[in-house]
Write a protein that holds these residues in place. Structure first.
Motif, PDB file in Angstrom:
ATOM      1  N   GLY A  39       7.285  90.217 -10.871  1.00  0.00           N
ATOM      2  CA  GLY A  39       7.431  91.635 -10.524  1.00  0.00           C
ATOM      3  C   GLY A  39       8.263  91.910  -9.283  1.00  0.00           C
ATOM      4  N   CYS A  40       8.932  90.891  -8.739  1.00  0.00           N
ATOM      5  CA  CYS A  40       9.759  91.121  -7.537  1.00  0.00           C
ATOM      6  C   CYS A  40      10.805  92.204  -7.813  1.00  0.00           C
ATOM      7  CB  CYS A  40      10.491  89.853  -7.108  1.00  0.00           C
ATOM      8  SG  CYS A  40       9.500  88.357  -7.118  1.00  0.00           S
ATOM      9  N   CYS A  43      10.513  96.212  -7.117  1.00  0.00           N
ATOM     10  CA  CYS A  43      10.811  96.839  -5.826  1.00  0.00           C
ATOM     11  C   CYS A  43      12.175  96.423  -5.287  1.00  0.00           C
ATOM     12  CB  CYS A  43       9.735  96.481  -4.813  1.00  0.00           C
ATOM     13  SG  CYS A  43       8.097  97.027  -5.326  1.00  0.00           S
ATOM     14  N   ALA A  53      11.712 101.046  -3.380  1.00  0.00           N
ATOM     15  CA  ALA A  53      10.566 100.543  -2.630  1.00  0.00           C
ATOM     16  C   ALA A  53      10.885  99.364  -1.716  1.00  0.00           C
ATOM     17  CB  ALA A  53       9.460 100.149  -3.603  1.00  0.00           C
ATOM     18  N   GLY A  54      11.823  98.511  -2.111  1.00  0.00           N
ATOM     19  CA  GLY A  54      12.036  97.284  -1.332  1.00  0.00           C
ATOM     20  C   GLY A  54      13.472  97.108  -0.890  1.00  0.00           C
ATOM     21  N   PRO A  55      13.674  96.400   0.234  1.00  0.00           N
ATOM     22  CA  PRO A  55      15.032  96.173   0.734  1.00  0.00           C
ATOM     23  C   PRO A  55      15.797  95.148  -0.106  1.00  0.00           C
ATOM     24  CG  PRO A  55      13.442  94.958   2.056  1.00  0.00           C
ATOM     25  CD  PRO A  55      12.641  95.746   1.055  1.00  0.00           C
ATOM     26  N   PHE A  70       7.300  84.997   4.944  1.00  0.00           N
ATOM     27  CA  PHE A  70       7.158  86.459   4.782  1.00  0.00           C
ATOM     28  C   PHE A  70       6.331  86.788   3.544  1.00  0.00           C
ATOM     29  CE2 PHE A  70       8.002  90.589   3.134  1.00  0.00           C
ATOM     30  CZ  PHE A  70       7.952  91.382   4.258  1.00  0.00           C
ATOM     31  N   ILE A  94      12.901  80.988  -7.108  1.00  0.00           N
ATOM     32  CA  ILE A  94      13.319  82.382  -6.883  1.00  0.00           C
ATOM     33  C   ILE A  94      14.387  82.413  -5.793  1.00  0.00           C
ATOM     34  CG2 ILE A  94      12.559  84.611  -5.938  1.00  0.00           C
ATOM     35  CD1 ILE A  94       9.904  84.193  -7.439  1.00  0.00           C
TER      36      ILE A  94
HETATM   37  C1  HEC Z   1       5.385  96.565  -4.585  1.00  0.00           C
HETATM   38  C2  HEC Z   1       6.781  96.372  -4.219  1.00  0.00           C
HETATM   39  C3  HEC Z   1       7.224  94.937  -3.939  1.00  0.00           C
HETATM   40  C4  HEC Z   1       7.120  93.833  -4.739  1.00  0.00           C
HETATM   41  C5  HEC Z   1       6.494  93.731  -6.117  1.00  0.00           C
HETATM   42  C6  HEC Z   1       7.758  92.750  -4.020  1.00  0.00           C
HETATM   43  N1  HEC Z   1       8.234  93.188  -2.818  1.00  0.00           N
HETATM   44 FE1  HEC Z   1       9.221  92.100  -1.429  1.00  0.00          FE
HETATM   45  N2  HEC Z   1       9.237  93.692  -0.157  1.00  0.00           N
HETATM   46  C7  HEC Z   1       8.768  94.971  -0.475  1.00  0.00           C
HETATM   47  C8  HEC Z   1       8.908  95.834   0.690  1.00  0.00           C
HETATM   48  C9  HEC Z   1       8.502  97.300   0.778  1.00  0.00           C
HETATM   49  C10 HEC Z   1       9.484  95.018   1.720  1.00  0.00           C
HETATM   50  C11 HEC Z   1       9.771  95.423   3.177  1.00  0.00           C
HETATM   51  C12 HEC Z   1       8.453  95.142   3.844  1.00  0.00           C
HETATM   52  C13 HEC Z   1       8.413  95.155   5.319  1.00  0.00           C
HETATM   53  O1  HEC Z   1       9.456  95.171   5.982  1.00  0.00           O
HETATM   54  O2  HEC Z   1       7.276  95.085   5.787  1.00  0.00           O
HETATM   55  C14 HEC Z   1       9.683  93.700   1.138  1.00  0.00           C
HETATM   56  C15 HEC Z   1      10.249  92.633   1.816  1.00  0.00           C
HETATM   57  C16 HEC Z   1      10.527  91.398   1.238  1.00  0.00           C
HETATM   58  C17 HEC Z   1      11.194  90.326   1.924  1.00  0.00           C
HETATM   59  C18 HEC Z   1      11.721  90.367   3.359  1.00  0.00           C
HETATM   60  C19 HEC Z   1      13.085  90.982   3.331  1.00  0.00           C
HETATM   61  C20 HEC Z   1      13.680  91.129   4.721  1.00  0.00           C
HETATM   62  O3  HEC Z   1      14.917  91.191   4.788  1.00  0.00           O
HETATM   63  O4  HEC Z   1      12.921  91.210   5.697  1.00  0.00           O
HETATM   64  C21 HEC Z   1      11.293  89.285   1.048  1.00  0.00           C
HETATM   65  C22 HEC Z   1      11.941  87.925   1.281  1.00  0.00           C
HETATM   66  C23 HEC Z   1      10.661  89.716  -0.188  1.00  0.00           C
HETATM   67  N3  HEC Z   1      10.212  91.012  -0.034  1.00  0.00           N
HETATM   68  C24 HEC Z   1      10.568  88.944  -1.319  1.00  0.00           C
HETATM   69  C25 HEC Z   1       9.840  89.302  -2.449  1.00  0.00           C
HETATM   70  C26 HEC Z   1       9.606  88.426  -3.571  1.00  0.00           C
HETATM   71  C27 HEC Z   1      10.153  87.002  -3.696  1.00  0.00           C
HETATM   72  C28 HEC Z   1       8.838  89.114  -4.460  1.00  0.00           C
HETATM   73  C29 HEC Z   1       8.241  88.606  -5.761  1.00  0.00           C
HETATM   74  C30 HEC Z   1       7.473  87.382  -5.666  1.00  0.00           C
HETATM   75  C31 HEC Z   1       8.608  90.438  -3.896  1.00  0.00           C
HETATM   76  N4  HEC Z   1       9.239  90.506  -2.684  1.00  0.00           N
HETATM   77  C32 HEC Z   1       7.869  91.451  -4.509  1.00  0.00           C
HETATM   78  C33 HEC Z   1       8.230  95.368  -1.670  1.00  0.00           C
HETATM   79  C34 HEC Z   1       7.921  94.527  -2.735  1.00  0.00           C
END
Ligand code: HEC
Length: 115
Positions: A39-40, A43, A53-55, A70, A94
């Motif tokens: 599910g990455c 977002c 939702a995500g960067p 992280f 990944i």
């Molecule tokens: C529900 C939404 C969501 C899902 C699903 C999700 N992420 Fe994220 N992710 C975020 C958000 C929002 C941030 C920024 C969070 C923060 O700065 O605290 C983030 C930040 C990150 C970062 C740090 C990026 C940075 O430049 O600082 C990484 C690496 C990351 N996610 C990897 C993943 C991976 C790999 C997966 C799947 C295993 C995943 N994420 C699933 C929402 C999500």
């Protein structure tokens, strides 16, 4: 009879090549599947380009250690993925997938944008 069996041998070699390529294509292909399965993408977008939702996670990918720490310990907007949910080997796949995403072309190399 001889012709038939050598054709069969060729077909077998061809099949072996195809299967071999299939297995070889895998490092980033497997990572892509895990990126989707976990599910990455929901977002971060299908090619890690970032979403509502995500960067963005690619094409400038953080080192694998930083990514692991992280993802395991996030206590802000992203839910943490502990090792029981996302094994370290899968996280590395990944990371390999994200690293394989090509950088976009430099705008200076596109004539239409430099008139
Ligand atoms: C529900 C939404 C969501 C899902 C699903 C999700 N992420 Fe994220 N992710 C975020 C958000 C929002 C941030 C920024 C969070 C923060 O700065 O605290 C983030 C930040 C990150 C970062 C740090 C990026 C940075 O430049 O600082 C990484 C690496 C990351 N996610 C990897 C993943 C991976 C790999 C997966 C799947 C295993 C995943 N994420 C699933 C929402 C999500």
């Amino acid at each position: 009879m001889r012709v038939v069996s050598s054709r069969f041998a060729l077909a077998a070699i061809a099949a072996g090549l195809v299967l071999g390529f299939g297995a070889g294509a895998s490092a980033s292909e497997k990572g892509k599947q895990l990126f989707v399965k976990n599910g990455c993408w929901q977002c971060h977008g299908f090619v890690g380009q970032g979403g509502v939702a995500g960067p963005a996670l690619a094409p400038n990918v953080m080192p694998v250690e930083a990514m692991s720490s992280f993802v395991r310990n996030s206590n802000r907007a992203m839910p943490p993925y502990r090792e029981a949910v996302l094994p370290e080997a899968d996280l590395k796949e990944i990371h390999a997938y994200l690293t394989s995403i090509p950088k976009p072309a430099d705008p200076k190399s596109i004539p239409l944008l430099n008139q």
